[in-house]
Design a protein around this motif. Structure first.
Motif, short mmCIF file in Angstrom:
data_model
loop_
_atom_site.label_atom_id
_atom_site.label_comp_id
_atom_site.label_asym_id
_atom_site.label_seq_id
_atom_site.Cartn_x
_atom_site.Cartn_y
_atom_site.Cartn_z
N THR A 263 43.64 46.43 40.44
CA THR A 263 43.08 45.09 40.26
C THR A 263 43.01 44.36 41.59
OG1 THR A 263 43.96 44.97 38.01
CG2 THR A 263 43.37 42.88 39.07
N GLU A 264 44.04 44.51 42.40
CA GLU A 264 44.06 43.90 43.72
C GLU A 264 42.96 44.47 44.61
OE1 GLU A 264 46.83 44.21 47.71
OE2 GLU A 264 47.83 44.28 45.76
N VAL A 265 42.76 45.79 44.55
CA VAL A 265 41.75 46.44 45.38
C VAL A 265 40.34 45.99 44.97
CG1 VAL A 265 40.65 48.68 45.77
CG2 VAL A 265 43.12 48.45 46.04
N VAL A 266 40.07 46.01 43.66
CA VAL A 266 38.74 45.66 43.18
C VAL A 266 38.43 44.19 43.47
CG1 VAL A 266 37.32 45.46 41.10
CG2 VAL A 266 38.75 47.48 41.44
N ALA A 267 39.46 43.37 43.55
CA ALA A 267 39.26 41.95 43.85
C ALA A 267 38.74 41.74 45.27
CB ALA A 267 40.57 41.19 43.67
N GLN A 268 38.82 42.76 46.12
CA GLN A 268 38.32 42.64 47.49
C GLN A 268 36.78 42.65 47.56
OE1 GLN A 268 40.66 42.18 50.10
NE2 GLN A 268 41.91 42.01 48.25
N VAL A 269 36.13 43.13 46.51
CA VAL A 269 34.67 43.24 46.51
C VAL A 269 34.05 41.85 46.37
CG1 VAL A 269 32.66 44.26 45.39
CG2 VAL A 269 34.83 45.53 45.46
N PRO A 270 33.14 41.48 47.25
CA PRO A 270 32.48 40.17 47.11
C PRO A 270 31.70 40.06 45.80
CG PRO A 270 32.14 41.06 49.33
CD PRO A 270 32.77 42.16 48.50
N ASP A 271 31.76 38.90 45.18
CA ASP A 271 31.06 38.68 43.91
C ASP A 271 29.57 38.98 44.01
OD1 ASP A 271 33.31 37.93 42.52
OD2 ASP A 271 32.98 35.77 42.74
N VAL A 272 28.97 38.65 45.15
CA VAL A 272 27.53 38.78 45.29
C VAL A 272 27.07 40.23 45.14
CG1 VAL A 272 27.56 39.06 47.81
CG2 VAL A 272 25.55 38.03 46.70
N MET B 250 39.76 38.73 48.65
CA MET B 250 38.45 39.05 49.21
C MET B 250 38.61 39.61 50.62
SD MET B 250 35.85 38.57 47.25
CE MET B 250 34.90 37.52 46.20
N LEU B 251 37.63 40.42 51.04
CA LEU B 251 37.63 40.91 52.41
C LEU B 251 37.54 39.75 53.40
CD1 LEU B 251 35.10 43.90 52.27
CD2 LEU B 251 37.59 44.04 52.29
N GLN B 252 38.11 39.95 54.57
CA GLN B 252 37.91 38.99 55.65
C GLN B 252 36.41 38.89 55.94
OE1 GLN B 252 39.60 40.20 59.38
NE2 GLN B 252 38.67 38.52 60.52
N GLU B 253 35.92 37.69 56.16
CA GLU B 253 34.50 37.51 56.47
C GLU B 253 34.33 37.14 57.94
OE1 GLU B 253 32.10 35.10 53.95
OE2 GLU B 253 33.05 35.80 52.10
N VAL B 254 33.37 37.80 58.58
CA VAL B 254 33.01 37.51 59.96
C VAL B 254 31.50 37.33 60.02
CG1 VAL B 254 34.98 38.82 60.86
CG2 VAL B 254 32.76 39.95 60.58
N VAL B 255 31.00 36.87 61.17
CA VAL B 255 29.57 36.65 61.34
C VAL B 255 29.06 37.56 62.46
CG1 VAL B 255 27.77 34.98 61.94
CG2 VAL B 255 29.76 34.26 60.58
N ALA B 256 28.01 38.30 62.19
CA ALA B 256 27.43 39.17 63.20
C ALA B 256 26.79 38.33 64.30
CB ALA B 256 26.39 40.09 62.58
N THR B 257 27.11 38.66 65.55
CA THR B 257 26.57 37.91 66.69
C THR B 257 25.61 38.73 67.54
OG1 THR B 257 28.52 38.52 68.01
CG2 THR B 257 28.58 36.40 66.85
N ARG C 209 36.94 45.01 35.90
CA ARG C 209 37.81 45.76 34.99
C ARG C 209 37.26 47.16 34.74
NH1 ARG C 209 42.91 46.55 33.60
NH2 ARG C 209 42.95 47.88 31.74
N ALA C 210 35.94 47.28 34.68
CA ALA C 210 35.33 48.58 34.46
C ALA C 210 35.57 49.53 35.62
CB ALA C 210 33.82 48.41 34.24
N TYR C 211 35.78 49.00 36.81
CA TYR C 211 36.12 49.84 37.96
C TYR C 211 37.57 50.29 37.89
CZ TYR C 211 31.79 49.30 40.60
OH TYR C 211 30.48 49.38 41.02
N VAL C 212 38.44 49.45 37.35
CA VAL C 212 39.87 49.77 37.29
C VAL C 212 40.13 50.91 36.31
CG1 VAL C 212 42.11 48.88 36.54
CG2 VAL C 212 40.63 47.48 38.01
N VAL D 234 34.26 49.66 49.54
CA VAL D 234 35.37 48.71 49.51
C VAL D 234 36.47 49.21 48.57
CG1 VAL D 234 36.09 46.38 48.89
CG2 VAL D 234 33.92 46.74 50.11
N VAL D 235 36.12 49.55 47.35
CA VAL D 235 37.13 49.96 46.37
C VAL D 235 37.91 51.17 46.88
CG1 VAL D 235 37.51 50.87 44.05
CG2 VAL D 235 35.87 49.01 44.41
N CYS D 236 37.19 52.20 47.34
CA CYS D 236 37.87 53.43 47.74
C CYS D 236 38.53 53.31 49.11
CB CYS D 236 36.88 54.59 47.72
SG CYS D 236 36.20 54.89 46.07
N GLY D 237 37.87 52.60 50.03
CA GLY D 237 38.48 52.42 51.34
C GLY D 237 39.76 51.62 51.27
N GLU D 238 39.74 50.51 50.53
CA GLU D 238 40.93 49.68 50.40
C GLU D 238 42.02 50.39 49.60
OE1 GLU D 238 41.54 46.52 51.79
OE2 GLU D 238 39.82 47.22 52.95
#
Length: 294
Positions: A205-214, A1-8, A230-233, A50-54
């Motif tokens: 598969t590794e790249v697509v796994a970076q996308v948050p489930d939500v 998953m992508l690193q998660e941060v909080v907007a301040t 899998r449909a993205y892969v 996410v998919v294309c950038g990663e």
């Protein structure tokens, strides 16, 4: 998953983007260009980013780092623009952040040279992901420290807007006639030879796994997010081996005049940029030459 941060802190909107992205600061002390789930293009734009950038970064292309940013709309209460406030309210939760590149300039093909090898890698990559938004009209490239960086991959993988037709859509050729790097004689064959073998099922598969489930939940036609991933892969894996044979390079449309001021042009050349001392030396040489002509 992508690193998660909080907007301040919400700093300012970026009016150039159609989705009204904004610059924000986060709790990791980073500054990001934030793209919102509540924007008109919706969450599929963020999935494509996410998919294309990663994928681009793993292929060795310059793409700013991406993070997932948790947003509490309360940080925008001081923002006077009602449109921005409504966007923030509609985007509570997880959004996308792209590392902010301070001092970067928009890429102008009339003011900056790209060698055929790098041009070929970018054109091949855009053909792979079917990027329809890297033309001279809208390059979606920045120049930072003398190097071109690729941004804004939301308008890619058009097939994910119509999954039943994804296979047929992914099999279509890629028209690169108006690609911003088409004038630089892109070496597509060399790019395909170097990059296509890297686009494996494991990598995708590794790249697509970076996308948050939500951002994937509730997609019509898929009962689990794993099946959607899998449909993205599959389309990308199928395109990688042969898309270089289906890149069309016809006569491009007439380019627009450069929008870069003359005093900035020299700063779009690769490092090292000319210094004041260099410019003074050239000026002295010019005066000496004129004196000698006399």
């Amino acid at each position: 998953m992508l690193q998660e941060v909080v907007a301040t802190r919400y700093v300012t909107p970026l009016r150039e983007g159609g989705s009204l992205p904004g610059i924000v600061e986060a709790d990791d002390l980073g500054t990001y260009v934030m793209k919102f789930t509540g924007a008109g293009q919706g969450r599929k734009t963020l999935v494509a980013e996410v998919v294309c950038g990663e994928l681009g970064r793993r292929l060795g292309l310059r793409v700013p780092e991406l993070v997932a940013i948790e947003l509490d709309p309360v940080i925008g209460l001081a923002e006077p623009d009602q449109e921005v406030q409504e966007l923030l309210k509609a985007s509570a939760g997880l959004n996308l952040g792209m590392d902010y590149l301070p001092g970067s300039l928009g890429f102008d093909p009339l003011a900056y040279e790209v060698d055929p090898a790098e041009a070929g890698r970018v054109v091949w990559f855009d053909a792979l992901i079917n990027n329809v938004d890297r033309s001279w009209r809208n390059p979606n490239m920045l120049v930072w420290h003398g190097d071109p960086w690729l941004i804004d991959h939301g308008a890619t993988m058009i097939w994910h807007h119509n999954w039943p037709g994804a296979q047929a859509s992914a099999a279509k050729p890629y028209n690169a006639s108006d690609h911003v790097l088409a004038p630089f004689a892109p070496d597509i064959a060399a790019a395909a030879a170097a990059l296509a073998p890297l686009v494996t099922e494991e990598l995708l598969t590794e790249v697509v796994a970076q996308v948050p489930d939500v951002w994937l939940e509730g997609e019509p036609g898929f009962d689990t997010t794993d099946r959607l991933r899998r449909a993205y892969v599959e389309p990308l894996l199928a395109r990688a081996g042969s898309i270089h044979e289906r890149i069309l390079m016809e006569a491009p449309a007439a380019p627009r005049p450069s929008q870069v001021p003359g005093w900035l042009t020299e700063h779009l050349t690769p490092w090292p940029h000319p210094t004041k001392k260099d410019r003074a030396a050239r000026a002295d040489t010019g005066r000496t030459s004129k004196d000698g002509d006399r």
